[in-house]
Design an enzyme around this catalytic site. Structure first.
Site, PDB file in Angstrom:
ATOM      1  CB  CYS A   9      -0.746   2.213   4.338  1.00  0.00           C
ATOM      2  SG  CYS A   9      -1.786   1.756   2.956  1.00  0.00           S
ATOM      3  CG  ASP A  10       2.873   1.369   4.391  1.00  0.00           C
ATOM      4  OD1 ASP A  10       2.971   1.409   5.636  1.00  0.00           O
ATOM      5  OD2 ASP A  10       2.875   0.192   4.552  1.00  0.00           O
ATOM      6  CB  CYS A  36      -1.288  -0.105   1.375  1.00  0.00           C
ATOM      7  SG  CYS A  36      -2.104   1.020   1.417  1.00  0.00           S
TER       8      CYS A  36
END
Ligand code: NDP
Length: 300
Positions: free
Chosen positions: A132-133, A129
């Site tokens: 997200c990261d 992701c």
């Protein structure tokens, strides 16, 4: 008994809940994650007609909208669905819910590469992701694996955060849509590596240090130094929990008719989990609308 249980709160599930509850049905949505599904992992949605928006914002708007018509939402991972002639039983662990109809919209999960050190470094340098990261890799170098829409979209997203993005493509062509390829070509810090397959995640001192790649033609190995690895090599349907119902095909996807009903009466499905050509927020919403409206008409 609840009129409709929706399993999965992505755009298909939330739209089915919206249409059915707006038409007067009692609706319970169950999901093992935050409402919105993959929209929560998408930075920008720019191909939903009439809207250019951030994924989590569209997710929240859909969620609020279906609750406003009376649908209920509960956190819960469905483990099994039992079919009976006039009702269905949906299990979340030991807890059983009775419903006249069920709409399955569990979507897909990211495929893993299956190479050494991938699982052990997952969440510690290997990520599925970018939204997200990505920020963890500010000013660092990363590898994105794949040549489809996901990989190219995420490579473009990451290029605004990280120092350099290496895109690893196993063939000499991309599968991604042309508009994404055009956008990719404007990014100076994206380097393409065609005809290369992921071979091993390189680990040094318990940190990701790069990706060993194999030449698709010669088999020769080489290493690309990177601190983050983002595989986007396709998706698999989340249908394990319904395999006993006999509604999935040999690729693992659920087959449905024009009303989104499976061959088991009373059990419907839609969104990315069904066998279809185009997996998009708009086509997921379409499936949910068709099923939600049809189910509401059966209750009258
Ligand atoms: P795709 O299946 O479309 O693409 C997967 C990519 O990964 C391909 O380039 C494939 O190569 C490559 N690949 C597969 N297995 C391996 C492997 N073992 N090693 C190396 N490379 C591999 O998956 P996506 O996740 O990109 O997309 C899934 C669906 O979602 C598609 O229908 C897509 O269009 C849609 N989508 C749409 C978006 C949009 O419209 N904005 C955004 C994101 C997804 P090869 O080509 O050789 O098979």
């Amino acid at each position: 008994m609840i009129d409709l249980i929706v399993v999965g709160a992505g755009p298909a599930g939330l739209t089915a809940a919206l249409y059915a509850s707006r038409a007067g049905a009692s609706v319970l949505v169950l999901d093992g994650g935050a409402p919105g599904g993959k929209m929560n992992l998408t930075a920008e949605i720019e191909n939903y007609p009439g809207l250019i928006t951030k994924g989590p914002e569209l997710a929240y708007a859909m969620y609020e909208q279906c609750l406003s018509f009376g649908a209920k939402y509960e956190y819960g991972e469905v483990s099994r669905i039992e079919h009976h002639d006039d009702h269905q039983i949906v299990y979340v662990g030991d807890q059983a819910y009775d419903a006249r109809y069920v709409f399955i919209a569990t979507g897909t999960k990211e495929r893993h590469m299956g190479i050494p050190h991938e699982e052990e470094m997952s969440g510690r340098g290997v990520s599925y992701c970018a939204v997200c990261d990505g920020p963890f890799f500010k000013n660092k170098d990363v590898c994105v694996i794949g040549g489809g829409n996901s990989a190219i979209e995420e490579a473009i997203y990451l290029s605004d955060i990280v120092a350099k993005v290496h895109v690893i493509v196993r063939r000499d062509v991309l599968r991604a849509d042309q508009y994404l390829v055009n956008k990719l070509q404007t990014k100076e810090n994206i380097e393409m590596h065609y005809l290369k397959k992921p071979h091993e995640v390189l680990v040094d001192n318990q940190k990701v240090a790069g990706l060993v790649v194999e030449d698709s033609k010669t088999g020769e190995l080489s290493t690309i130094a990177a601190q983050g690895i983002f595989p986007f090599i396709g998706l698999d349907p989340i249908t394990e929990f319904v395999k006993d119902l006999g509604i999935i095909n040999d690729k693992g996807y659920i087959e449905v008719d024009a009303n989104q009903e499976t061959k088991v009466a009373g059990i419907f499905a839609g969104g990315d989990v069904v066998d279809k050509q185009l997996r998009q927020v708009v086509t997921a919403a379409n499936d949910g609308a068709v099923a939600g409206q049809y189910i509401a008409s059966l209750l009258k």
